[in-house]
Scaffold this active site. Structure first.
Site, PDB file in Angstrom:
ATOM      1  CD  GLU A   1       5.049  83.179  56.250  1.00 27.39           C
ATOM      2  OE1 GLU A   1       5.518  83.534  55.143  1.00 27.39           O
ATOM      3  OE2 GLU A   1       5.587  82.322  56.979  1.00 27.39           O
TER       4      GLU A   1
ATOM      5  CG  HIS B   1       8.228  85.896  54.645  1.00 26.69           C
ATOM      6  ND1 HIS B   1       8.258  84.595  55.105  1.00 26.69           N
ATOM      7  CD2 HIS B   1       9.478  86.384  54.868  1.00 26.69           C
ATOM      8  CE1 HIS B   1       9.465  84.339  55.585  1.00 26.69           C
ATOM      9  NE2 HIS B   1      10.212  85.396  55.449  1.00 26.69           N
TER      10      HIS B   1
ATOM     11  CG  ASP C   1      10.173  89.634  62.045  1.00 24.22           C
ATOM     12  OD1 ASP C   1      11.315  89.854  62.498  1.00 24.22           O
ATOM     13  OD2 ASP C   1       9.966  89.225  60.895  1.00 24.22           O
TER      14      ASP C   1
ATOM     15  CG  ASP D   1       6.877  82.720  52.012  1.00 23.83           C
ATOM     16  OD1 ASP D   1       7.607  83.726  52.175  1.00 23.83           O
ATOM     17  OD2 ASP D   1       6.242  82.198  52.948  1.00 23.83           O
TER      18      ASP D   1
HETATM   19  P1  PGA Z   1      17.024  85.017  55.439  1.00 24.41           P
HETATM   20  O1  PGA Z   1      15.517  85.378  55.798  1.00 24.41           O
HETATM   21  O2  PGA Z   1      17.750  86.306  55.386  1.00 24.41           O
HETATM   22  O3  PGA Z   1      17.482  84.142  56.573  1.00 24.41           O
HETATM   23  O4  PGA Z   1      16.990  84.324  54.130  1.00 24.41           O
HETATM   24  C1  PGA Z   1      14.875  86.406  55.108  1.00 24.41           C
HETATM   25  C2  PGA Z   1      13.411  86.467  55.515  1.00 24.41           C
HETATM   26  O5  PGA Z   1      12.829  85.427  55.837  1.00 24.41           O
HETATM   27  O6  PGA Z   1      12.853  87.566  55.501  1.00 24.41           O
END
Ligand code: PGA
Length: 256
Positions: A139, A134, A63, A132
């Site tokens: 999302e 994702h 992404d 959450d």
């Molecule tokens: P993080 O993000 O590794 O910074 O916790 C993970 C994500 O949002 O997929």
């Protein structure tokens, strides 16, 4: 799903890194799906230290923030070069990251899907997980069949990511992300999750129902999904002892 629980985040990162190291050694022209965020940093360091040959490796990132060019310090282009690509012998033309400055977003997303197909598909996809649930920036409520497209971030994700920016207002509202369908097409998926903040999302993904409200639960439909967790991220799994038992009694040929 193959759930591996390690005592610390450090060990979880090294176990997940090992899956990529083995892939790169066995398949020097592998197509890797890569991720950003805090979680993969230790894993990338381990891959750099392993001194692997990246000359024929191709990569596709999950992404990118819409509106951020490659030169922006918080762009995922910048993240990837800073934390991995500048330190290995990968060829610039073998790196693909969604274009945060795309003028025609839907054409750019279709082209990204086409490039993954043309490369023969992704051999191993690295994933983190949002608090959450994702994966990529899919999302909750994302279609489980979705392909690369624009998404609007939730307030929760923008809050979670505000630590990288000056304030929440500076976190872009929109992103381009591979879809859940795109992720499920990868031949193998390795999800790395560490810390208490991920425990609910992980429990929902592994032991909850398959549902768009926890996008990571879609991995229940994947034939080769490996989830590498530290104790904190595994702390809400009801069947953690069973996963440990499976891992401890793995046949030798199944060990990575
Ligand atoms: P993080 O993000 O590794 O910074 O916790 C993970 C994500 O949002 O997929």
């Amino acid at each position: 799903m193959d759930v591996i629980i390690t005592p610390t985040a450090e060990e979880a990162s090294l176990v997940a890194a090992r899956h990529f190291e083995v892939e790169i050694r066995q398949n020097p022209a592998a197509v890797l799906g890569l991720a950003t965020g805090s979680t993969p940093l230790r894993l990338y360091r381990a891959l750099i230290d392993a001194r692997l040959d990246w000359a024929r490796i191709r990569t596709f990132n999950l992404d990118e923030y819409l509106g951020l060019g490659p030169g922006h310090l918080q762009s995922y282009h910048h993240f990837m070069w800073e934390n991995l690509f500048n330190h290995v012998n990968i060829r610039r033309e073998n790196v693909s990251i969604p274009d945060g400055l795309a003028q025609n977003v839907s054409a750019s997303c279709s082209a990204y899907e086409g490039a993954i197909r043309a490369a023969g598909g992704i051999d191993v996809q690295l994933l983190g997980i949002g608090s959450d649930g994702h994966i990529g920036f899919n999302e909750p409520s994302s279609s489980l069949a979705s392909r690369t497209r624009i998404k609007t971030l939730t307030e929760k994700t923008r809050r979670d990511n505000a630590r990288f920016f000056g304030s929440i207002e500076e976190v872009p509202m929109h992103v381009i992300t591979m879809g859940i369908g795109t992720i499920l097409d990868a031949r193998k998926v390795v999800l790395l999750a560490t810390g208490e903040g991920k425990a609910d999302a992980v429990a929902g993904a592994v032991e909850g129902p398959l549902m768009a409200m926890n996008p990571a639960s879609a991995l229940q439909m994947h034939r080769r999904a490996v989830l590498v967790l530290d104790e904190a991220a595994a702390s809400r799994l009801r069947h953690a002892d069973y996963y440990r038992w499976v891992d401890a009694n793995r046949p030798e040929w199944q060990r990575v």
